[in-house]
Design a protein around this motif. Structure first.
Motif, short mmCIF file in Angstrom:
data_model
loop_
_atom_site.label_atom_id
_atom_site.label_comp_id
_atom_site.label_asym_id
_atom_site.label_seq_id
_atom_site.Cartn_x
_atom_site.Cartn_y
_atom_site.Cartn_z
N GLN A 99 8.53 -5.95 4.63
CA GLN A 99 8.16 -6.09 6.04
C GLN A 99 7.74 -4.73 6.56
OE1 GLN A 99 11.84 -7.41 7.63
NE2 GLN A 99 11.77 -9.38 6.57
N THR A 100 6.58 -4.69 7.17
CA THR A 100 6.15 -3.41 7.73
C THR A 100 5.61 -3.62 9.13
OG1 THR A 100 3.84 -3.47 7.14
CG2 THR A 100 5.34 -2.72 5.44
N ASP A 101 5.71 -2.58 9.94
CA ASP A 101 5.15 -2.65 11.29
C ASP A 101 3.74 -2.09 11.29
OD1 ASP A 101 7.57 -3.63 12.09
OD2 ASP A 101 8.37 -1.66 12.64
N ALA A 102 3.45 -1.26 10.29
CA ALA A 102 2.13 -0.60 10.25
C ALA A 102 1.19 -1.40 9.36
CB ALA A 102 2.28 0.79 9.69
N THR A 103 -0.12 -1.17 9.53
CA THR A 103 -1.06 -1.79 8.60
C THR A 103 -1.26 -0.86 7.42
OG1 THR A 103 -2.58 -1.16 10.31
CG2 THR A 103 -2.59 -3.48 9.70
N GLN A 104 -1.22 -1.45 6.26
CA GLN A 104 -1.31 -0.64 5.05
C GLN A 104 -2.78 -0.47 4.67
OE1 GLN A 104 1.09 -2.15 1.88
NE2 GLN A 104 0.42 -0.56 0.44
N SER A 105 -3.21 0.78 4.48
CA SER A 105 -4.60 0.99 4.07
C SER A 105 -4.74 0.75 2.58
CB SER A 105 -5.11 2.39 4.39
OG SER A 105 -4.24 3.07 5.21
N ALA A 106 -6.00 0.49 2.20
CA ALA A 106 -6.29 0.26 0.78
C ALA A 106 -5.97 1.53 -0.01
CB ALA A 106 -7.76 -0.09 0.61
N GLY A 107 -5.57 1.35 -1.24
CA GLY A 107 -5.31 2.52 -2.10
C GLY A 107 -4.00 3.21 -1.80
N THR A 108 -3.12 2.54 -1.05
CA THR A 108 -1.81 3.15 -0.78
C THR A 108 -0.70 2.24 -1.29
OG1 THR A 108 -1.53 2.14 1.39
CG2 THR A 108 -2.64 4.27 1.33
N VAL A 109 0.48 2.83 -1.43
CA VAL A 109 1.64 2.08 -1.86
C VAL A 109 2.80 2.48 -0.95
CG1 VAL A 109 2.30 3.80 -3.61
CG2 VAL A 109 2.92 1.42 -3.96
N ALA A 110 3.73 1.54 -0.72
CA ALA A 110 4.85 1.84 0.19
C ALA A 110 5.93 2.60 -0.55
CB ALA A 110 5.42 0.55 0.76
N MET A 111 6.61 3.49 0.19
CA MET A 111 7.71 4.23 -0.42
C MET A 111 8.79 4.49 0.61
SD MET A 111 8.75 7.65 -0.29
CE MET A 111 8.22 8.80 0.96
N ILE A 112 10.01 4.61 0.14
CA ILE A 112 11.11 4.96 1.04
C ILE A 112 12.06 5.90 0.31
CG2 ILE A 112 12.60 2.95 0.43
CD1 ILE A 112 13.27 2.85 3.52
N ARG A 113 12.60 6.86 1.04
CA ARG A 113 13.56 7.80 0.46
C ARG A 113 14.92 7.11 0.27
NH1 ARG A 113 10.74 11.84 -1.77
NH2 ARG A 113 9.43 12.97 -0.31
N PRO A 114 15.63 7.45 -0.80
CA PRO A 114 16.90 6.77 -1.11
C PRO A 114 17.95 6.88 0.00
CG PRO A 114 16.19 8.10 -2.98
CD PRO A 114 15.25 8.41 -1.85
N GLU A 115 17.93 8.00 0.75
CA GLU A 115 18.97 8.17 1.78
C GLU A 115 18.66 7.38 3.04
OE1 GLU A 115 16.99 10.39 0.61
OE2 GLU A 115 16.10 11.62 2.18
N ARG A 116 17.47 6.75 3.09
CA ARG A 116 17.11 5.91 4.24
C ARG A 116 17.59 4.47 4.07
NH1 ARG A 116 15.64 9.02 8.50
NH2 ARG A 116 14.49 10.80 7.71
#
Ligand code: ATP
Length: 365
Positions: free
Chosen positions: A270-287
């Motif tokens: 689930q994301t609030d932002a629109t994902q641009s082409a050529g990108t991938v989602a990431m999150i830091r482990p402490e988040r």
């Protein structure tokens, strides 16, 4: 090591205190260095501000040392220009570039005492013995080595030798300080101590400092800005916090700190932002937070994504608990600061993970 000092400075030109007003601005303009078929550095363009502490960080072979050696004048660029204080230094030999340099392996003169090592750059500038003694005493006090002036370098510890190297690089008051893996040979505790020392010296002397390292902690601790290099090119330049919080690429996300990258995660993100082409989602482990499956949800639950998973592994790492949790096709790394009231999960436990949707970042692949 030869000293790289201009001998045009007269005694009266040297400030009475070892503090110059500012460092020099440095510019790389489309600098390329080719070795055979390999561009060790390709089209490097970068401005380092006066008095800035800039670290070049990157994996082995990414071109960090080449960039520093080009600036020092030890090697010449294949094309492009380097400017110091807005003047091209292409034709200026290294010993006239007025830079203090510190290498990993100390490079003190082994046959000279600590005092004589410190006096050397001053001697090169034609400074008389009496003044040299004053500068040297002051510098020895500054780096807390006043007791050690008459020792030979081999009679000092690694940390002490490195302090002498720093003192020698600074004593003739150059506007630019170059550090090449300066703490690489020291053990961890000493490295941390020396990082603090370098930070203080930078604040006090205000030199434009360029440091090459592959140690991310060192880079994050010391730098105003960090340049991340990859295969001879700049991948991203930013403040330590911006690089960590908002890496532009997957490479930077993985290189600086740890990252969970959602490639083919097997569950819907689930994301609030629109994902641009050529990108991938990431999150830091402490988040990411970990809780039991039936734990009450937090008050900000509507802004969070919740997923269930199974703990693969848990290890204690000092003040952190590190979990690997299987969710869909992914194994997510989770870092939790240890607090006494937390529930501890072990391998095989079912857990619920959650994170703020706004903590997801999109990085270029
Ligand atoms: N004198 C040279 N002749 C040929 N190739 C070279 C030379 N110096 C460096 N290279 C190559 O250029 C590339 C960049 O080297 P460089 O030493 O700048 O990398 P680095 O990022 O500092 O690596 P490390 O962290 O291992 O010191 C490497 O592939 C290296 O093999």
């Amino acid at each position: 090591m030869t000293m790289h000092l201009s001998n045009t400075v007269l005694v009266e030109d040297v400030p009475s205190k070892n503090i110059s007003a500012t460092g020099a601005q440095i510019e790389f303009r489309g600098v390329t260095k080719i070795y055979g078929a390999l561009a060790a550095v390709r089209e490097l363009s970068l401005t380092v501000h006066q008095g800035e502490f800039l670290t070049i960080l990157g994996p082995s072979g990414s071109g960090k040392t080449t960039a520093l050696m080009l600036l020092a004048g030890f090697i010449a660029p294949t094309s492009g220009d380097i400017r110091i204080s807005r003047k091209s230094v292409s034709k200026v030999p290294s010993y006239r570039r007025d830079q203090g340099i510190v290498f990993q392996n100390y490079a003190l003169f082994p046959h000279l005492t600590v005092r004589r090592n410190l006096e050397f750059p001053l001697e090169m500038r034609g400074i008389k013995a009496a003044e040299r003694a004053v500068f040297t005493d002051r510098m020895l006090r500054r780096v807390h080595l006043e007791e050690f002036g008459n020792r030979m370098p081999s009679q000092l510890s690694g940390g002490q030798q490195q302090r002498v190297a720093l003192a020698r690089a600074l004593i003739a008051d150059p506007p630019v300080l170059l550090l090449d893996e300066p703490l690489g040979a020291l053990d961890r505790n000493l490295r941390e101590q020396m990082q603090v020392e370098i930070k203080h010296l930078h604040k006090e002397f205000g030199k434009t400092t360029i440091c090459v390292t592959h140690d991310q902690d060192e880079a994050l601790t010391l730098s105003d800005r960090i340049v991340v290099m990859r295969a001879g090119e700049i991948e991203q330049t930013d403040t330590p916090q911006a690089l960590y919080d908002r890496p532009a690429t997957r490479f930077v996300a993985n290189f600086l700190g740890e990252a969970n990258i959602f490639d083919n995660s097997g569950f819907e993100l689930q994301t609030d932002a629109t994902q641009s082409a050529g990108t991938v989602a990431m999150i830091r482990p402490e988040r990411i937070s970990v809780a039991s499956v039936d734990a009450p949800k937090r008050p900000d639950a509507e802004r969070r994504q919740f997923v269930s998973g199974v703990v693969d592994d848990m290890i204690y790492a000092g003040p952190l608990r590190k979990y690997q949790v299987r969710v869909g096709n992914s194994v997510l790394a989770v870092r939790e600061h240890v607090a006494s009231d937390q529930q501890i999960f072990g391998a095989g436990d079912e857990v619920r993970l959650d994170w703020l949707r706004s903590d997801l970042r999109f990085v270029r692949v």
